[in-house]
Motif scaffolding. Structure first.
Motif, short mmCIF file in Angstrom:
data_model
loop_
_atom_site.label_atom_id
_atom_site.label_comp_id
_atom_site.label_asym_id
_atom_site.label_seq_id
_atom_site.Cartn_x
_atom_site.Cartn_y
_atom_site.Cartn_z
N ALA A 12 76.70 85.20 49.02
CA ALA A 12 77.83 85.84 48.80
C ALA A 12 78.38 86.30 50.03
N ALA A 13 79.76 86.37 49.95
CA ALA A 13 80.63 86.93 51.19
C ALA A 13 80.39 88.32 51.23
N HIS A 14 80.27 89.03 49.89
CA HIS A 14 80.26 90.50 49.54
C HIS A 14 79.82 90.51 48.25
N PRO A 15 79.44 91.88 47.89
CA PRO A 15 79.02 92.05 46.39
C PRO A 15 80.09 91.68 45.59
N ALA A 16 79.80 91.39 44.35
CA ALA A 16 80.53 91.18 43.27
C ALA A 16 81.21 92.23 42.91
N PRO A 17 82.64 92.40 42.78
CA PRO A 17 83.60 93.53 42.65
C PRO A 17 82.97 94.43 41.32
N SER A 18 82.99 95.62 41.35
CA SER A 18 82.57 96.42 40.05
C SER A 18 83.71 96.29 39.18
N ALA A 19 84.92 96.09 39.53
CA ALA A 19 85.99 95.95 38.41
C ALA A 19 86.91 94.95 38.79
N PRO A 20 87.64 94.34 37.67
CA PRO A 20 88.34 93.12 38.04
C PRO A 20 89.60 93.32 38.88
N ARG A 21 89.70 92.43 39.85
CA ARG A 21 90.67 92.67 40.66
C ARG A 21 91.45 91.09 41.25
N ALA A 22 92.48 90.92 41.39
CA ALA A 22 93.09 89.52 41.77
C ALA A 22 92.28 88.88 42.81
N ALA A 23 91.80 87.59 42.70
CA ALA A 23 91.31 86.76 43.85
C ALA A 23 92.20 86.47 45.06
N ILE A 24 93.54 86.55 44.46
CA ILE A 24 94.48 85.98 45.64
C ILE A 24 94.99 87.13 46.46
N PRO A 25 94.85 86.54 47.68
CA PRO A 25 95.17 87.63 49.09
C PRO A 25 96.43 88.27 48.61
N PRO A 26 96.69 89.54 49.02
CA PRO A 26 98.26 89.99 48.88
C PRO A 26 98.93 89.26 49.85
N SER A 27 100.36 89.25 49.29
CA SER A 27 101.49 88.78 50.33
C SER A 27 102.91 89.32 50.08
N SER A 28 103.41 89.49 51.13
CA SER A 28 104.77 90.03 51.15
C SER A 28 105.89 89.08 50.60
N ARG B 240 83.28 83.39 40.55
CA ARG B 240 84.56 84.21 41.09
C ARG B 240 84.28 84.49 42.51
N ALA B 241 83.21 84.93 42.93
CA ALA B 241 82.91 85.16 44.38
C ALA B 241 83.05 84.14 45.39
N ASP B 242 82.45 83.01 44.77
CA ASP B 242 83.04 81.68 45.42
C ASP B 242 84.39 81.47 45.64
N VAL B 243 85.44 81.52 44.66
CA VAL B 243 86.72 81.39 44.77
C VAL B 243 87.40 82.53 45.95
N THR C 73 85.62 82.53 33.00
CA THR C 73 85.30 83.57 34.25
C THR C 73 86.06 83.49 35.22
N LEU C 74 86.88 82.50 35.54
CA LEU C 74 87.89 82.69 36.65
C LEU C 74 89.32 83.45 35.97
N THR C 75 89.24 83.79 34.78
CA THR C 75 90.65 84.62 34.06
C THR C 75 91.24 85.76 35.01
N SER C 76 90.38 86.56 35.45
CA SER C 76 90.87 87.61 36.19
C SER C 76 91.23 87.39 37.73
N ALA C 77 90.77 85.93 38.19
CA ALA C 77 91.23 85.69 39.43
C ALA C 77 92.73 85.42 39.54
N GLY C 78 93.43 85.18 38.54
CA GLY C 78 94.83 84.80 38.75
C GLY C 78 95.45 83.87 39.26
N VAL C 79 94.32 82.63 38.97
CA VAL C 79 94.85 81.29 39.63
C VAL C 79 95.10 80.35 38.44
N THR C 80 95.98 79.45 38.67
CA THR C 80 96.20 78.25 37.78
C THR C 80 95.40 77.01 38.37
#
Length: 287
Positions: A32-48, A168-171, A204-211
């Protein structure tokens, strides 16, 4: 990768020869790149920038799945290219195997064809200069094809299988790899390795915010040696709003560039306009 859809949607079975495309190596899951998040958050990186169009969640709030655009919004078609590299294929790349295809990207640029590249994070790590160049070229958009190219279901062309708690961590790890390579705006679209998924993977990927993006035209370019046959298969299958799946991997899809040089002028002659997946999704979403 070209493959089959399982459980929730239409099957797309292409044959046992596709199993070898994975070059899956060991069945051990990637770290894993980092521990699984303790709370859901979007997998998509923030953007302006304004968020690209996505589809609303499916039944029961499941991650939405997109296969093709509207058939009545003009003669549009999206060429998509899977830049596959499995987590265990580093030694093969070090020995000289080419998982990239610079000639294909150069051909798309020369032909001025917009396209969507579904890239694995491992591919971006192996070819960061190319990933950055593709990601910064307005002709293209980069979408997520997982980090490891491990399967999200069992029995998916002999690919190693991710456990549910690593999906989700893989995504997320793929998006991290894109950012590190210098890709400024990766899209909130995801293509399952092998195209294999089921209801559990979508949930499982619902909280990742992807289509999730599948396809309705299979090019047959995997391991093909006849570029004309690949071109014919695409030309016979394309309809308005189609999504065509092809590959950006020299070793596994060596004739794709030549096929594209046939497909593009012929479809233009038929009145088709090439678009990125984001435009088709925007049409489907009413944007």
């Amino acid at each position: 990768m070209i493959s089959r859809v399982r459980g929730v949607t239409l099957a797309c079975v292409l044959g046992a020869t596709l199993a070898s495309l994975t070059g899956c190596g060991t069945a051990q899951e990637p770290p894993a790149a980092h521990p699984a998040p303790s709370a859901p958050r979007a997998a998509i990186p923030p953007s302006s920038s304004p968020r690209p169009p996505t589809l609303a969640p499916g039944p029961g709030g499941l991650t939405p799945v997109f296969r093709n655009g509207p058939r009545t919004h003009g003669r549009t078609v999206a060429l998509t290219f899977d830049a596959d590299m499995t987590a265990g294929e580093g030694p093969r790349a070090a020995a000289g195997e080419r998982f990239d295809n610079p000639r294909l990207i150069a051909a798309l640029r020369a032909l001025k064809v917009p396209a969507t590249v579904f890239m694995t994070g491992r591919w971006a790590e192996q070819y960061p200069v190319q990933a950055r160049s593709i990601g910064r070229d307005p002709l293209f958009e980069i979408a997520n094809h997982s980090y490891s190219h491990y399967a999200f279901t069992g029995d998916c062309y002999d690919l190693p299988t991710l456990s549910q708690d690593r999906m989700r961590a893989d995504v997320e790890r793929a998006y991290t790899a894109f950012r590190r390579a210098g890709v400024p705006e990766p899209m909130p679209y995801f293509r399952f390795p092998g195209g294999c998924y089921d209801r559990l993977a979508l949930k499982t990927l619902t909280s990742a915010g992807v289509t999730v993006v599948q396809w309705d035209v299979v090019s047959g370019d995997a391991f093909a040696t006849d570029a004309d046959a690949v071109a014919r298969q695409v030309l016979e299958g394309v309809r308005p709003g189609s999504v065509v799946v092809m590959h950006c991997t020299t070793s596994a899809a060596p004739v794709t560039e030549r096929a594209v040089r046939t497909v593009v002028p012929e479809l233009r002659r038929r009145g088709f306009r090439f678009v990125k997946v984001s435009e088709l999704i925007g049409d489907a979403a009413g944007r």
